[in-house]
Design a protein around this motif. Sequence first.
Motif, PDB file in Angstrom:
ATOM      1  N   TYR A 135     -21.583 -24.158 -23.043  1.00  0.00           N
ATOM      2  CA  TYR A 135     -21.573 -23.396 -21.799  1.00  0.00           C
ATOM      3  C   TYR A 135     -21.365 -24.362 -20.638  1.00  0.00           C
ATOM      4  O   TYR A 135     -22.058 -25.370 -20.509  1.00  0.00           O
ATOM      5  CB  TYR A 135     -22.891 -22.652 -21.605  1.00  0.00           C
ATOM      6  N   SER A 140     -18.452 -19.344 -20.719  1.00  0.00           N
ATOM      7  CA  SER A 140     -19.847 -18.956 -20.858  1.00  0.00           C
ATOM      8  C   SER A 140     -19.959 -17.779 -21.810  1.00  0.00           C
ATOM      9  O   SER A 140     -19.180 -17.657 -22.753  1.00  0.00           O
ATOM     10  CB  SER A 140     -20.435 -18.633 -19.487  1.00  0.00           C
ATOM     11  N   SER A 457     -20.094 -12.970  -8.875  1.00  0.00           N
ATOM     12  CA  SER A 457     -20.401 -14.272  -9.453  1.00  0.00           C
ATOM     13  C   SER A 457     -21.729 -14.834  -8.939  1.00  0.00           C
ATOM     14  O   SER A 457     -22.132 -14.579  -7.810  1.00  0.00           O
ATOM     15  CB  SER A 457     -19.274 -15.266  -9.143  1.00  0.00           C
ATOM     16  N   GLN A 458     -22.374 -15.609  -9.804  1.00  0.00           N
ATOM     17  CA  GLN A 458     -23.618 -16.304  -9.479  1.00  0.00           C
ATOM     18  C   GLN A 458     -23.304 -17.793  -9.319  1.00  0.00           C
ATOM     19  O   GLN A 458     -22.608 -18.376 -10.152  1.00  0.00           O
ATOM     20  CB  GLN A 458     -24.619 -16.119 -10.618  1.00  0.00           C
ATOM     21  N   SER A 460     -24.663 -21.910  -8.234  1.00  0.00           N
ATOM     22  CA  SER A 460     -25.822 -22.813  -8.312  1.00  0.00           C
ATOM     23  C   SER A 460     -25.709 -23.935  -7.295  1.00  0.00           C
ATOM     24  O   SER A 460     -26.127 -25.066  -7.561  1.00  0.00           O
ATOM     25  CB  SER A 460     -25.932 -23.386  -9.732  1.00  0.00           C
ATOM     26  N   SER A 477     -18.497 -20.983 -10.126  1.00  0.00           N
ATOM     27  CA  SER A 477     -19.645 -20.147 -10.489  1.00  0.00           C
ATOM     28  C   SER A 477     -20.220 -20.549 -11.836  1.00  0.00           C
ATOM     29  O   SER A 477     -19.526 -21.063 -12.708  1.00  0.00           O
ATOM     30  CB  SER A 477     -19.248 -18.673 -10.508  1.00  0.00           C
ATOM     31  N   THR A 478     -21.522 -20.290 -11.990  1.00  0.00           N
ATOM     32  CA  THR A 478     -22.229 -20.623 -13.220  1.00  0.00           C
ATOM     33  C   THR A 478     -22.748 -19.379 -13.932  1.00  0.00           C
ATOM     34  O   THR A 478     -23.476 -19.481 -14.919  1.00  0.00           O
ATOM     35  CB  THR A 478     -23.410 -21.557 -12.919  1.00  0.00           C
ATOM     36  N   GLY A 479     -22.393 -18.219 -13.454  1.00  0.00           N
ATOM     37  CA  GLY A 479     -22.808 -16.970 -14.086  1.00  0.00           C
ATOM     38  C   GLY A 479     -22.234 -15.793 -13.325  1.00  0.00           C
ATOM     39  O   GLY A 479     -21.494 -15.967 -12.347  1.00  0.00           O
ATOM     40  N   GLU A 480     -22.555 -14.600 -13.767  1.00  0.00           N
ATOM     41  CA  GLU A 480     -22.052 -13.403 -13.091  1.00  0.00           C
ATOM     42  C   GLU A 480     -22.916 -12.212 -13.469  1.00  0.00           C
ATOM     43  O   GLU A 480     -23.629 -12.228 -14.477  1.00  0.00           O
ATOM     44  CB  GLU A 480     -20.589 -13.144 -13.464  1.00  0.00           C
TER      45      GLU A 480
END
Length: 637
Positions: A135, A140, A457-458, A460, A477-480
Amino acid sequence: MHIQNYKNKFTKKNNLYNKCKKNVIFVKYTNVEIMTNTELNIPKELLRRAKQLGFSDFQIARAIWKDSMKDEHLDVIRNYRKSLGITPVVKQIDTLAAEYPAQTNYLYLTYCGTENDVQYQNDKRSIIVLGSGAYRIGSSVEFDWCCVQSVKTICQQGYRSVMINYNPETVSTDYDICDRLYFDELAFERVMDIIEFENPHGIVVSTGGQIPNNLAVRLDEHNVPILGTSAKNIDNAEDRHKFSAMLDKIGVDQPRWKELTSFEDIVHFIAEVEFPVLIRPSYVLSGAAMNVCSNYEDLERFLNAAASISKQHPVVVSKFLTNAKEIEFDAVAKNGEIIEYAISEHVEFAGVHSGDATLLFPSQKIYMETARRIKKISRSIAKELDISGPFNIQFLAVNNDIKVIECNLRASRSFPFVSKILKRNFIDTATKIMLGIPVDFPNKTDFDIDYIGVKVSQFSFGRLYNADPVLGVDMSSTGEVGCLGSDIHEALLASMLSVGYTVPKQNIMLSTGEPKAKVELLDICKKLVPKGYKLFATRGTQLFLKENGIPATMVRWGDEKSSPNVIDMLNNHEFDLVINIPKDTSLDELNSDYQIRRTAIDRNIPLITNARLAVAFLEAICERTLDDIAIRSWQEY
């Protein structure tokens, strides 16, 4: 006291440390020994020892041929060690701490063994799926979902499912997902070793993202049966030059482009098309080394970065279209015919990476003619590339003028999102097609859906010291989070709240950059004041709002000593939301507002750096309250 223990007492270095140190020296010594072989005459025991210590064929080839090493030298090393009988064995991972004999499908390859722990049937009933790997930004859970769905379909169709993946965070590495899991690296050497053990019916490279896709051509050269779209056509889509040339051939419009040959040629090209331009390497994920350039200083810096990351494939420079809507086309095809598709749109204009952009599905604000042209162009591309399996095409649209950005002959990040909204599993369909199993055309389209999904999107940035929290063509982005709602306002508000935004209580800070962004935010600012919000703005934005009859308090820049000072107010948490829009992505422009953006992140104040997303969020908070967000399960939609 033993002299060794005496030393350890004072050096705080135990026997394990000394053993590790000894092994490091042993590795270095082995590497030096290999390097003394200017030709392929490595002694058998030295080569075996190198493999046991973890030297890859690539490292051995590089040690021998050094700067003159070529791809074919890897095959030379592989064939040579196999001729000496130096091959790995397959071992089971002991999940019972050696208390009982372990019977597990967790496997790994090693050169420190003499026999395999598993028996192979050689019945051509195995299907290997290459996983998504570690990841990281760009890869991811989206690709892991695709791998798991593919494995489930393979099992349902009576095949033996084999997964190669090395990430313990993934669902695909759970013991009950597949029949065999090789917990090993997704490198060509290791994948070929496993293929030789399994002798599979075929291998799936299109569900795990860019890493498996990058192996397709080399695997095909070694006669590995790749299921779905051919490796040749994968290369035709991934290679920027080949793909652009193909679009020209079939008459599909694209931004003007030129392959990087020399800096002087690119300068002449820019003289024709003018800045901004987009630098695009080949065979990369998450926009690695992809950049928008607004001046020659940025151009030279970014060209060097792109050339270093894409050494074996061309770097293309193309005209970057400003104020263009970006549209995603996710689809599954069979022998060049599209079976099912989903058209989604980005809230942000082109220039924000698709992995960072806010995605709307079904699309809400594109013309019917635009959708019709996108489907027509996609059919042409699918036919030309003879696609069988999943693919994604990214488009630019200015009114009804449609241009193609790129095409990926693999699952995209948005496949799980559109599959769950349509309640039709795109990967299940794609896997059946790759296995040669008949599939049906869908009995409904996005026009039959009476709800909307929004994917946000998330980021960090708060954990990345001094990073500039501004979005561009390379992914950050590192997540969503994906949320459903009865309309765009409900779905967007729910999504934004889910990634950490809050509904501002009163004070909103605005620094809106270029005139176009100021105009774009004008109407929503008029709605905010009657709602009880108090606006603060930097000098240019405040004057613009005042000229248009909108009250706003002017704040000074951070380097000004007079008050109210924007940095002081941020440090005092006097703002509930900060909207900071850079004029462009040039280094000078980004530096000018950096302090505002970074302080907002460091003080945990919600920050938006895109005008269109700011408008959409502010409209949502004006049209909906928290009480308006319905709490419903996915099955209720």
